[in-house]
Scaffold this motif. Structure first.
Motif, PDB file in Angstrom:
ATOM      1  N   HIS A  68      -5.220  49.742   6.413  1.00 27.37           N
ATOM      2  CA  HIS A  68      -4.344  50.666   7.129  1.00 27.37           C
ATOM      3  C   HIS A  68      -5.091  51.822   7.795  1.00 27.37           C
ATOM      4  N   TYR A  69      -6.213  52.220   7.196  1.00 29.81           N
ATOM      5  CA  TYR A  69      -6.931  53.383   7.733  1.00 29.81           C
ATOM      6  C   TYR A  69      -8.405  53.112   8.011  1.00 29.81           C
ATOM      7  N   GLY A  70      -8.821  51.858   7.858  1.00 26.60           N
ATOM      8  CA  GLY A  70     -10.138  51.454   8.332  1.00 26.60           C
ATOM      9  C   GLY A  70     -11.317  52.063   7.610  1.00 26.60           C
ATOM     10  N   GLN A  71     -11.139  52.448   6.345  1.00 29.97           N
ATOM     11  CA  GLN A  71     -12.298  52.961   5.596  1.00 29.97           C
ATOM     12  C   GLN A  71     -13.186  51.779   5.203  1.00 29.97           C
ATOM     13  N   ALA A  72     -14.152  51.483   6.046  1.00 29.92           N
ATOM     14  CA  ALA A  72     -15.062  50.359   5.809  1.00 29.92           C
ATOM     15  C   ALA A  72     -16.349  50.596   6.585  1.00 29.92           C
ATOM     16  N   ILE A  73     -17.469  50.452   5.899  1.00 34.22           N
ATOM     17  CA  ILE A  73     -18.770  50.570   6.569  1.00 34.22           C
ATOM     18  C   ILE A  73     -19.662  49.436   6.068  1.00 34.22           C
ATOM     19  N   PHE A  74     -20.753  49.181   6.816  1.00 36.94           N
ATOM     20  CA  PHE A  74     -21.642  48.087   6.417  1.00 36.94           C
ATOM     21  C   PHE A  74     -23.059  48.370   6.884  1.00 36.94           C
ATOM     22  N   GLU A  75     -23.980  47.514   6.465  1.00 35.63           N
ATOM     23  CA  GLU A  75     -25.363  47.543   6.919  1.00 35.63           C
ATOM     24  C   GLU A  75     -25.801  46.120   7.244  1.00 35.63           C
ATOM     25  N   GLY A  76     -26.915  46.027   7.966  1.00 34.76           N
ATOM     26  CA  GLY A  76     -27.526  44.730   8.247  1.00 34.76           C
ATOM     27  C   GLY A  76     -28.999  44.801   7.896  1.00 34.76           C
ATOM     28  N   MET A  77     -29.461  43.888   7.051  1.00 31.11           N
ATOM     29  CA  MET A  77     -30.859  43.845   6.616  1.00 31.11           C
ATOM     30  C   MET A  77     -31.313  42.393   6.638  1.00 31.11           C
ATOM     31  N   LYS A  78     -32.614  42.179   6.469  1.00 29.95           N
ATOM     32  CA  LYS A  78     -33.128  40.813   6.380  1.00 29.95           C
ATOM     33  C   LYS A  78     -34.200  40.705   5.304  1.00 29.95           C
ATOM     34  N   ALA A  79     -34.250  39.538   4.668  1.00 32.93           N
ATOM     35  CA  ALA A  79     -35.343  39.182   3.763  1.00 32.93           C
ATOM     36  C   ALA A  79     -36.141  38.057   4.407  1.00 32.93           C
ATOM     37  N   PHE A  80     -37.465  38.112   4.211  1.00 28.82           N
ATOM     38  CA  PHE A  80     -38.378  37.131   4.798  1.00 28.82           C
ATOM     39  C   PHE A  80     -39.253  36.554   3.695  1.00 28.82           C
ATOM     40  N   LYS A  81     -39.700  35.314   3.876  1.00 24.61           N
ATOM     41  CA  LYS A  81     -40.585  34.679   2.901  1.00 24.61           C
ATOM     42  C   LYS A  81     -41.891  34.305   3.585  1.00 24.61           C
ATOM     43  N   ASP A  82     -43.008  34.709   2.968  1.00 18.96           N
ATOM     44  CA  ASP A  82     -44.301  34.395   3.568  1.00 18.96           C
ATOM     45  C   ASP A  82     -44.805  33.029   3.095  1.00 18.96           C
ATOM     46  N   ASP A  83     -46.013  32.664   3.514  1.00 17.16           N
ATOM     47  CA  ASP A  83     -46.557  31.336   3.208  1.00 17.16           C
ATOM     48  C   ASP A  83     -46.827  31.137   1.725  1.00 17.16           C
ATOM     49  N   ARG A 128     -33.105  32.903  -4.175  1.00 13.63           N
ATOM     50  CA  ARG A 128     -34.419  32.896  -3.533  1.00 13.63           C
ATOM     51  C   ARG A 128     -34.659  31.642  -2.695  1.00 13.63           C
ATOM     52  N   GLU A 129     -34.134  30.503  -3.131  1.00 11.13           N
ATOM     53  CA  GLU A 129     -34.360  29.232  -2.421  1.00 11.13           C
ATOM     54  C   GLU A 129     -33.660  29.206  -1.061  1.00 11.13           C
ATOM     55  N   TRP A 130     -32.729  30.103  -0.850  1.00 10.76           N
ATOM     56  CA  TRP A 130     -32.036  30.182   0.436  1.00 10.76           C
ATOM     57  C   TRP A 130     -32.890  30.854   1.512  1.00 10.76           C
ATOM     58  N   ILE A 131     -33.977  31.498   1.095  1.00  8.59           N
ATOM     59  CA  ILE A 131     -34.867  32.172   2.051  1.00  8.59           C
ATOM     60  C   ILE A 131     -35.961  31.188   2.427  1.00  8.59           C
ATOM     61  N   LYS A 132     -35.948  30.722   3.652  1.00  9.57           N
ATOM     62  CA  LYS A 132     -36.875  29.689   4.093  1.00  9.57           C
ATOM     63  C   LYS A 132     -38.102  30.306   4.766  1.00  9.57           C
ATOM     64  N   LYS A 133     -39.236  29.647   4.575  1.00 14.68           N
ATOM     65  CA  LYS A 133     -40.472  30.096   5.202  1.00 14.68           C
ATOM     66  C   LYS A 133     -40.466  29.754   6.693  1.00 14.68           C
ATOM     67  N   GLY A 134     -41.374  30.409   7.424  1.00 18.47           N
ATOM     68  CA  GLY A 134     -41.545  30.086   8.837  1.00 18.47           C
ATOM     69  C   GLY A 134     -40.981  31.149   9.757  1.00 18.47           C
ATOM     70  N   PHE A 135     -41.706  31.436  10.856  1.00 16.21           N
ATOM     71  CA  PHE A 135     -41.250  32.419  11.842  1.00 16.21           C
ATOM     72  C   PHE A 135     -39.850  32.059  12.342  1.00 16.21           C
ATOM     73  N   GLY A 136     -38.997  33.050  12.372  1.00 17.56           N
ATOM     74  CA  GLY A 136     -37.636  32.838  12.849  1.00 17.56           C
ATOM     75  C   GLY A 136     -36.645  32.600  11.730  1.00 17.56           C
ATOM     76  N   ASN A 137     -37.124  32.173  10.555  1.00 21.38           N
ATOM     77  CA  ASN A 137     -36.237  31.972   9.404  1.00 21.38           C
ATOM     78  C   ASN A 137     -36.125  33.260   8.605  1.00 21.38           C
ATOM     79  N   SER A 138     -34.942  33.554   8.137  1.00 22.46           N
ATOM     80  CA  SER A 138     -34.738  34.756   7.329  1.00 22.46           C
ATOM     81  C   SER A 138     -33.433  34.622   6.562  1.00 22.46           C
ATOM     82  N   LEU A 139     -33.194  35.583   5.697  1.00 14.60           N
ATOM     83  CA  LEU A 139     -31.904  35.697   5.017  1.00 14.60           C
ATOM     84  C   LEU A 139     -31.279  37.007   5.467  1.00 14.60           C
ATOM     85  N   TYR A 140     -30.163  36.908   6.181  1.00 19.05           N
ATOM     86  CA  TYR A 140     -29.460  38.113   6.621  1.00 19.05           C
ATOM     87  C   TYR A 140     -28.673  38.671   5.444  1.00 19.05           C
TER      88      TYR A 140
END
Length: 358
Positions: A68-83, A128-140
């Motif tokens: 009813h009054y829109g009290q809602a906020i959020f953020e956007g982040m990413k996790a990356f996995k190296d070789d 953790r297994e949802w985070i894939k290696k490789g450029f362009g892959n990430s977990l939002y």
């Protein structure tokens, strides 16, 4: 840790993982979610103990104040996995600080830092297994908070729900992006909530963005609400202009989001001696630069897109296409940022944050 005592996070694991049914080569941004989510409720004037639960629906009363009054906020982040299978976050403290700035502006209780990071790291280790290696892959990673108190009186809620959900991701935009400079509609005004990641900021821009899409544009670059003479930011990105070899972007204000990627680009530009000006940018200045052939590039910067080149723009019924650049600043900054994010190079700025295995 809180006062030297480890936080107790109740963890309820999903009975079965759905990861085997996911086609990681053909992801649509933000449509698939991992097996678990973090949940924490604000009750009786304080945030309660957080928990990790299987991802799934939540129950709210129809009178919950978020509706009813829109009290809602959020953020956007990413996790990356190296070789080496190490998981990294990119400047998460900046996201956390902005999360609480947004909360404060919407009269939402600020979230404790220890709970945020302990809960986030527990969640990332579990999925953790949802985070894939490789450029362009990430977990939002999407932290958010909503007002949950039942009642339609026009006042701040007394109860809230904080959550973190995660979505495997590739590129946010596929295909070419063209933008139109706003002439009528506005995203934010002086004294408003433009600098906060308030849910309503994004909902309010959907209609004018739909109109822009009908004209062949993917996003709007918003202009100041008073005169529409100055360029500010795009719908989901901060915006940069390259005129000659000079990089220009608008300063942050109470109308413009203090983007983490934006700040990183400015720092990198200064590090590599690329002239960068943070100042008000006139629409007419960019139009004239395009007409003279001096406008080399436009690109957006944001967590979801990282760096996204803009192929052309429209204003006052005219359309301008931008030339291909062999020495593209967009490609340069994207490669530098990704090299840091994926642990391919030295992080002299201290931007990487290691998520330790547990």
């Amino acid at each position: 840790m809180k006062d030297g005592i480890p936080l107790e996070i109740d963890v309820v694991e999903a009975s079965a993982s759905k990861i085997g049914s996911v086609d990681f080569d053909n992801l649509i941004f933000g449509n698939i979610f991992t097996d678990h989510m973090m949940v924490c409720d604000y009750v009786n004037g304080e945030w309660q103990a957080p928990s990790i639960q299987p991802y799934g629906p939540i129950q709210l009363e129809p009178s919950a104040k978020v509706f009813h009054y829109g009290q809602a906020i959020f953020e956007g982040m990413k996790a990356f996995k190296d070789d080496e299978d190490q998981v990294w976050l990119f400047r998460p403290e900046a996201n956390f600080e902005r999360f609480n700035r947004s909360s404060k502006r919407l009269a939402i209780p600020e979230f404790p830092k220890d709970m945020f990071f302990e809960g986030l790291e527990t969640l990332l280790n579990l999925d953790r297994e949802w985070i894939k290696k490789g450029f362009g892959n990430s977990l939002y990673i999407r932290p958010f908070v909503i007002a949950t108190e039942p009642g339609v009186s026009a006042s701040p809620s007394k109860t809230y729900k904080f959550m973190i959900i995660c979505s495997p991701a590739k590129a946010y935009y596929s295909g070419e992006v063209r933008v139109v400079f706003a002439e009528k509609f506005s995203r934010a005004a002086d004294g408003g909530v433009g600098y906060a990641k308030a849910a309503g900021n994004y909902g309010a821009q959907f209609y004018p963005t739909n109109l822009a899409k009908e004209e062949g544009f993917q996003q709007i670059v918003w202009t100041d609400a008073n005169t529409h003479e100055y360029l500010e930011e795009a719908g989901t990105m901060n915006i940069f202009f390259r005129v000659g070899n000079k990089l220009i972007t608008a300063p942050t204000s109470d109308r413009i989001l203090d983007g983490v990627t934006r700040k990183s680009v400015i720092t990198l530009a200064e590090e590599f001696n690329i002239p960068v000006e943070v100042r008000r940018v006139k629409v007419q200045e960019i139009v004239e630069a395009a007409e003279k052939g001096e406008l080399k590039e436009i690109f957006g910067a944001g967590t979801a897109a990282t760096i996204n080149p803009v192929k052309g723009f429209g204003h006052a019924g005219k359309k301008f296409e931008l030339p291909e650049q062999e020495d593209s600043y967009a490609s340069f900054f994207k490669s530098k940022l990704m090299a840091i994010q994926y642990n391919k190079t030295e992080d002299k700025f201290g931007w990487r944050y290691a998520v330790k295995e547990r």
